[in-house]
Write an enzyme that holds these catalytic residues in place. Sequence first.
Site, PDB file in Angstrom:
ATOM      1  N   GLY A 173     -34.165  83.299  45.862  1.00 26.58           N
ATOM      2  CA  GLY A 173     -33.959  82.189  44.924  1.00 26.58           C
ATOM      3  C   GLY A 173     -33.175  81.071  45.576  1.00 26.58           C
ATOM      4  N   GLY A 174     -32.105  80.646  44.896  1.00 26.14           N
ATOM      5  CA  GLY A 174     -31.295  79.523  45.384  1.00 26.14           C
ATOM      6  C   GLY A 174     -30.716  79.775  46.762  1.00 26.14           C
ATOM      7  N   GLY A 408     -53.729  59.776  72.507  1.00 26.61           N
ATOM      8  CA  GLY A 408     -52.560  59.652  71.630  1.00 26.61           C
ATOM      9  C   GLY A 408     -51.439  60.563  72.077  1.00 26.61           C
ATOM     10  N   ALA A 409     -51.828  61.695  72.650  1.00 33.88           N
ATOM     11  CA  ALA A 409     -50.806  62.643  73.086  1.00 33.88           C
ATOM     12  C   ALA A 409     -49.975  62.058  74.230  1.00 33.88           C
ATOM     13  CB  ALA A 409     -51.456  63.947  73.494  1.00 33.88           C
TER      14      ALA A 409
HETATM   15  C1  HXC Z   1     -26.421  88.930  39.381  1.00 32.05           C
HETATM   16  C2  HXC Z   1     -27.344  90.389  40.872  1.00 32.05           C
HETATM   17  C3  HXC Z   1     -28.288  89.428  41.272  1.00 32.05           C
HETATM   18  C4  HXC Z   1     -28.230  88.132  40.647  1.00 32.05           C
HETATM   19  C5  HXC Z   1     -28.634  91.217  42.404  1.00 32.05           C
HETATM   20  N1  HXC Z   1     -27.606  91.485  41.576  1.00 32.05           N
HETATM   21  N2  HXC Z   1     -29.074  89.958  42.233  1.00 32.05           N
HETATM   22  N3  HXC Z   1     -26.428  90.144  39.933  1.00 32.05           N
HETATM   23  N4  HXC Z   1     -27.276  87.935  39.704  1.00 32.05           N
HETATM   24  N5  HXC Z   1     -29.068  87.157  40.991  1.00 32.05           N
HETATM   25  C6  HXC Z   1     -26.859  92.732  41.461  1.00 32.05           C
HETATM   26  C7  HXC Z   1     -27.688  93.852  40.864  1.00 32.05           C
HETATM   27  O1  HXC Z   1     -27.626  93.796  39.446  1.00 32.05           O
HETATM   28  C8  HXC Z   1     -26.974  95.091  41.392  1.00 32.05           C
HETATM   29  O2  HXC Z   1     -25.813  95.292  40.643  1.00 32.05           O
HETATM   30  C9  HXC Z   1     -26.523  94.635  42.771  1.00 32.05           C
HETATM   31  O3  HXC Z   1     -26.555  93.206  42.747  1.00 32.05           O
HETATM   32  C10 HXC Z   1     -27.443  95.102  43.862  1.00 32.05           C
HETATM   33  O4  HXC Z   1     -28.772  94.742  43.516  1.00 32.05           O
HETATM   34  P1  HXC Z   1     -29.985  95.773  43.635  1.00 32.05           P
HETATM   35  O5  HXC Z   1     -31.127  95.191  42.894  1.00 32.05           O
HETATM   36  O6  HXC Z   1     -29.526  97.134  43.257  1.00 32.05           O
HETATM   37  O7  HXC Z   1     -30.249  95.747  45.214  1.00 32.05           O
HETATM   38  P2  HXC Z   1     -31.609  95.793  45.997  1.00 32.05           P
HETATM   39  O8  HXC Z   1     -32.472  96.886  45.476  1.00 32.05           O
HETATM   40  O9  HXC Z   1     -31.228  95.835  47.433  1.00 32.05           O
HETATM   41  O10 HXC Z   1     -32.361  94.415  45.683  1.00 32.05           O
HETATM   42  C11 HXC Z   1     -31.808  93.197  46.095  1.00 32.05           C
HETATM   43  C12 HXC Z   1     -32.575  92.012  45.466  1.00 32.05           C
HETATM   44  C13 HXC Z   1     -32.648  92.218  43.936  1.00 32.05           C
HETATM   45  C14 HXC Z   1     -33.981  91.946  46.044  1.00 32.05           C
HETATM   46  C15 HXC Z   1     -31.830  90.747  45.854  1.00 32.05           C
HETATM   47  O11 HXC Z   1     -31.347  92.510  43.440  1.00 32.05           O
HETATM   48  C16 HXC Z   1     -33.173  91.035  43.232  1.00 32.05           C
HETATM   49  O12 HXC Z   1     -34.393  90.851  43.172  1.00 32.05           O
HETATM   50  N6  HXC Z   1     -32.286  90.210  42.692  1.00 32.05           N
HETATM   51  C17 HXC Z   1     -32.703  89.002  41.994  1.00 32.05           C
HETATM   52  C18 HXC Z   1     -33.227  87.991  42.992  1.00 32.05           C
HETATM   53  C19 HXC Z   1     -33.634  86.689  42.336  1.00 32.05           C
HETATM   54  O13 HXC Z   1     -34.698  86.615  41.708  1.00 32.05           O
HETATM   55  N7  HXC Z   1     -32.794  85.691  42.461  1.00 32.05           N
HETATM   56  C20 HXC Z   1     -33.120  84.404  41.952  1.00 32.05           C
HETATM   57  C21 HXC Z   1     -32.055  84.018  41.017  1.00 32.05           C
HETATM   58  S1  HXC Z   1     -32.538  82.431  40.419  1.00 32.05           S
HETATM   59  P3  HXC Z   1     -25.195  96.745  40.366  1.00 32.05           P
HETATM   60  O14 HXC Z   1     -24.097  96.490  39.411  1.00 32.05           O
HETATM   61  O15 HXC Z   1     -26.311  97.569  39.838  1.00 32.05           O
HETATM   62  O16 HXC Z   1     -24.731  97.208  41.716  1.00 32.05           O
HETATM   63  C22 HXC Z   1     -31.983  81.346  41.542  1.00 32.05           C
HETATM   64  C23 HXC Z   1     -32.340  79.936  41.199  1.00 32.05           C
HETATM   65  C24 HXC Z   1     -31.578  78.934  41.980  1.00 32.05           C
HETATM   66  O17 HXC Z   1     -31.358  81.663  42.487  1.00 32.05           O
HETATM   67  C25 HXC Z   1     -32.491  77.787  42.308  1.00 32.05           C
HETATM   68  C26 HXC Z   1     -31.827  76.757  43.135  1.00 32.05           C
HETATM   69  C27 HXC Z   1     -32.850  75.897  43.875  1.00 32.05           C
END
Ligand code: HXC
Length: 518
Positions: A173-174, A408-409
Site C-alpha cells: 500500500g502506502g 537519432g541514437a
Molecule cells: C494495521 C497491520 C497492518 C495494517 C499488518 N498489520 N498490516 N495492522 N494496519 N496495514 C498487523 C496484522 O494485523 C498483524 O497483527 C501483524 O501486523 C502482522 O501481520 P500478518 O498479516 O500476521 O503478517 P504476514 O502474514 O506476514 O502478512 C503481512 C502483510 C499483511 C502481507 C503485510 O499483514 C497484509 O496484507 N497487510 C495489509 C497490507 C495492505 O493492504 N496495506 C495497505 C493499507 S492501505 P497481529 O496483532 O495479529 O500480530 C494503504 C493506503 C495508503 O497503505 C495509500 C497512500 C498512497
Amino acid sequence: MDTNGKQFKKFLEREDKKNKQYGIDNEKKQHSKGKLSAFERIELLFDKDTFEEIDAFVTPATVTTSFGKTTESFGDGVIVGYGKVAGRLVFAYAQDFTVMGGSLGTVHAQKISKIQQMALKMGAPIVGLIDSGGARIQEGIASLAGYATIFNNNIMSSGVIPQISVIMGPAAGGAVYSPALTDFIFMTNKTSYMFVTGPNVVKEVLNEEVTNDELGGAEIHTKKSGVAHMMYEDEEHTIQGVRKLLNYVPSNNIENPPVFINPNETPDWNEKLRDVVPDDPNKPYDVKDVIYLLADKDSFFEISENYAQNLVIGFARLKGQTIGIVANQPKVLAGTIDINSSIKGARFIRFCDSFNIPLLTLEDVPGFLPGVDQEHMGIIRNGAKMLYAYTEATVPKITVILRKSYGGAYIVMNSKNIGGDFNFAWPTAEIAVMGPDGAVAVLYRRELEAAEDPDTLKKELVKTYRDQIANPYIADEKGYIDEVIDPAVTRKKLITAFEALQNKHVNRPSKKHGNIPL
Ligand code: HXC
C-alpha cells in the site's frame, strides 16, 4: 546526581523496558521469517557504535473507535536516528514489523517525517529500512495524512540529498510510494516484496491467484518492472550494498562526491582496449569489458544490472573521482535504445546531474528499437526522456563512440550539439544517419530491384557506404566530434578531459521547471 533517586530509577526502568521490547523475542520473531530485527539492520548499516537513536520512547496514538486498537509499544514500530557510514553523517529509519506489522500510524509517521526534515536541514543522505503493512488501518485517515507528509518530504528532498530505500519485508500500500519517490531501491531476494495491493485484493478483484513473490518480489522488481535497482540474496549483503553506494555519492547537491584513490592503479595506457571491439561490425561484445579496462580497479558499481540490459549504467571512479557511466550494450538487443532502457538511462543521468557526478557515455548503438510494440507503447515519448535528460544535464559530459552511432541514437547519446563537452571516437566508429543496410535499401531500391545479382551489388554498395560515410573521419573533419583516438589512450584522455571540465559552469534560462516527457 542521586542514582538511587526516583527519577533515575524511572530512567533505568524505561531503558530496561525498551531493551526488552527489542530483545531476544523481537529478534526471534523476525529470524523465524528469515529476516533481521530492525536494530540488527541499523547496526549493519552504520559504522560500529555510531548510531544515535531519537524518539525511542514515543508511544502510539490512542484509537477511539472500536475497530481494532493500537498495541502498546515504545517507539511506535519505527527506529529513527543518525550515525556514520564510512565516517560520513547519514540519517535513517528502520520499521519494526513486530509492532503492528510495521504499519504506519500518526506517531510512526511523525518520527519518519522528523528525521527526513533533519536530514534535509543537515544536508546528509537518508536511508529508509522498510518492513511494513502500509497505512495503519485502525488509525484511519491520520495514517494516510502521515504518508502524505512523508511523500511531501521525499519530494522536497529530491535532488538535494540522496535518498535510499531498502525493502526488507513487505512494502504494501502506502509503503511503496515513499521508496518510489527516492533515488534508489534495494531489495532482498525472497523476503521482501512491494505491491500497491496484495495477493488477497488481487484474488478478490480479479480472481487471480498469485504469491507475494510472484506479484512483487525482488526478482520481479529488479528484472521486469524496473521499480527496484538492486537485489541481494540476504539482508547483510543488501545493507553492505547500500554502504557501498553511499561511498560514490556526495552528502548533498552542493558538495562533490568523496574521492577514493585505489593504490592498485589501472594503467592509463592499455593496448587491450584495441581488441575489445570485434573486426566484424555485426559481432556483439560486452561493453563492460571496456568499462573494466577504463575505470579504477574494482570500482564499477552497476545499477539495475538485470533490467533493460541493453543499456549499462553505474558508478565508477577515474583516478579516485566518481563518474556515472551510461553505456550501450551491444550484446543485448544489439545495444538498441528501447523504452525501458531510455527510462533507465534518463533517471540515472538526472541523479548524476543532481549530485554533481560527471557523466561518461560509451556509445555503440545502431538506433532506436523498431517495431509495432515499441511504437504503440510510446517509444517516441519515452525515447525522448533520455534525450531530455542528457541535454538538461550541466555536469561534465563526455562520450566515447566505440562503434555504431547511427541516426537519432547518435544525437541522444550526448552528441556535441545537445551539449556534450567532449566527443571522442575510436577508429572503429561508424557515424551516420543510418546503418549501411538501411541506407543502401533507401537510396538504391530501384537499382537493386533491376540488378541481375542484387546480393553482389548490395555488398559493393555497403562497402562504399562504410568506406566513405560510416566512419569517424568525416565527423572529425567537420568538427562534429573532437578527436579520433587510439583506444589504448582512452583512460588518459578521459582523466585529462574530466580534469579540464571540473570547473564547468553553465547558465540556463530561468524557469520554474522544465516539462520532461513523462
Ligand atoms: C494495521 C497491520 C497492518 C495494517 C499488518 N498489520 N498490516 N495492522 N494496519 N496495514 C498487523 C496484522 O494485523 C498483524 O497483527 C501483524 O501486523 C502482522 O501481520 P500478518 O498479516 O500476521 O503478517 P504476514 O502474514 O506476514 O502478512 C503481512 C502483510 C499483511 C502481507 C503485510 O499483514 C497484509 O496484507 N497487510 C495489509 C497490507 C495492505 O493492504 N496495506 C495497505 C493499507 S492501505 P497481529 O496483532 O495479529 O500480530 C494503504 C493506503 C495508503 O497503505 C495509500 C497512500 C498512497
